[in-house]
Scaffold this active site. Sequence first.
Site, PDB file in Angstrom:
ATOM      1  N   LYS A  49      30.937   7.105  25.650  1.00 29.90           N
ATOM      2  CA  LYS A  49      30.137   6.855  26.850  1.00 29.90           C
ATOM      3  C   LYS A  49      28.879   7.721  26.819  1.00 29.90           C
ATOM      4  O   LYS A  49      28.947   8.909  26.485  1.00 29.90           O
ATOM      5  CB  LYS A  49      30.989   7.162  28.086  1.00 29.90           C
ATOM      6  N   SER A 123      32.521   3.318  35.996  1.00 26.40           N
ATOM      7  CA  SER A 123      31.224   3.383  35.346  1.00 26.40           C
ATOM      8  C   SER A 123      31.319   3.299  33.820  1.00 26.40           C
ATOM      9  O   SER A 123      30.315   3.064  33.140  1.00 26.40           O
ATOM     10  CB  SER A 123      30.519   4.700  35.717  1.00 26.40           C
ATOM     11  N   SER A 147      36.564   5.563  37.127  1.00 29.06           N
ATOM     12  CA  SER A 147      35.784   4.962  36.052  1.00 29.06           C
ATOM     13  C   SER A 147      36.530   4.864  34.735  1.00 29.06           C
ATOM     14  O   SER A 147      36.119   4.108  33.848  1.00 29.06           O
ATOM     15  CB  SER A 147      34.495   5.762  35.843  1.00 29.06           C
TER      16      SER A 147
END
Length: 566
Positions: A49, A123, A147
């Site tokens: 990420k 996210s 997330s």
Amino acid sequence: MTGRIAEIYRRIEQTGRSEVFIHLRPQEAVEADHASAAGPLAGLLLAVKDNVDVAGLPTTAACPGFGYLPDADAPVVAALKAAGAVVIGKTNLDQFATGLVGTRSPYGAVRNAQRPEYISGGSSSGSAVAVALGFADIAIGTDTAGSGRVPAGLQGIVGIKPTLGVVATTGVVPACASYDCVTVFAADLPTAQAAMAVMATAEPHRNWPADVRLAAPPVPRVAVPETVPELDAAWQAAFTEAVRRVQAGGAQIVPIDMTAFFAAADLLYNGALVAERWDAVGEFIDGAGPDAGLDPVVSGIISAAGRHSAADLLRDRRRVEQLRDRAFATLAGCDALLVPTAPEHPLIRDVAADPVGVNARMGRFTNFCNLFDMCAIAIPAGTAADGAQFGITLLAQAFHDAVVADLAARFLDEPAAAAWPEPTVAEPGAEMATELAVFGAHLRGQPLEHQLTARGARWAGPIVTAPRYRLFALDTEPPKPGLVRVDEGGAAIVGERWVLSPAALGAFLAELPAPMLLGKVELDDGRWVTGFGCDHAAPAHGRDITEYGGWVQAQTARSAPAVPRV
């Protein structure tokens, strides 16, 4: 494997899923790293990420104007690379990890892996979709409000959110630093557990307790919401079926009132706790120019968060503590909490029409988790009648990570993987788990198995000793054998390996009756482990059953009906 990497790059280009990655490493660099990879994760492709540092790749947190080039890997990335994982690239996300929808990014909305017109969830959207589409074997995410779980649920993959602090957040752009957590995604539970075990060795900020449980009890008590009015008919049916499966697997289901959990979930964004988001990146956002690439919804949330006072923040933190006490009182006597991972699967256009309202609903079953210092695993639970991937999440109080992993494995009916935190340490030199070899009444299905399971021990498979032992049936109640090492005339004896915490082993040893004792036992692979033996004088009053090769085999032979002679 080189062919596989080439195929992945071909599919990334031809499927039009360029929104998954913000930075994709050159194919030849990935192939070269793979060729030299070694370790327990050797050759696994890793997506990271883009709010987690990878040396040599920009960290943007999905905001071009914020980007910087780190000169070192985040500890979790370094640990995975050292174990053989190969970074393929940095993945897209809801900007500054603010959102549960996966659409709040100037690099494009990350579409769902199976149904592209629907959201992927955020996210950690790019990381989850990279795994779901087979672009990566494992992926790092982060989780503050859900997330690391919501996108797993919507992609039909596994997402592990560990206890806060047991995985380092150094090298991670903070969202709400007090509640941030690094997570992992994988297509199956054993792979996710293997990656998380490695990640947990990287500069943890929090120590495991000496009495950590490494498995759920044989008959676990699993709490579920009394009602789930947030779900439509298709998802209600899917959740009801998931609860039925858990119950059919041997669990006792305990309906509970979720009021305190939901009240805390609302506080995460509708109170002063969001002030930590301004503390993380608020100054940058408030001073950024029009070319920074800010998402208007994200910048609006974070800028507004700066208006809360310190008194407001302290008040809401006290409120969280009060709600946690109430919530945990409803969980008393339960081993885990089972909830839907998400309440719905919105279309991308639904989010565009109501970006704040849809996002708030998506955190209904996740927002409270880190506020209450809980661990969680999101796992797939099939496809709902509306065609969506349906996921459930198992949660438990801090440091019960192995308990929820055990329950997840039972639900998925997957082979038991080495539970973590087995490879981690509570403090320098202190092992978090120890092996115990058993050969008699503590075997699975035998009368004293409960003495191990009650202490959170985990069954870790069959073993065989080196051919240097003899086994004797002792005159005890309940009946049990004694294992004795001999200089000659020995044989290999079958048994089982269990794993338990040092504190559990100490309590177990303190209650061990004569003539039994614990000592080192040599296995057929040359390893020495702690195991059951007996006083060398005890066999004089027992019966030699070495010929049968094990306790269960001896019992079976003795209970078999005699074959009449012709």
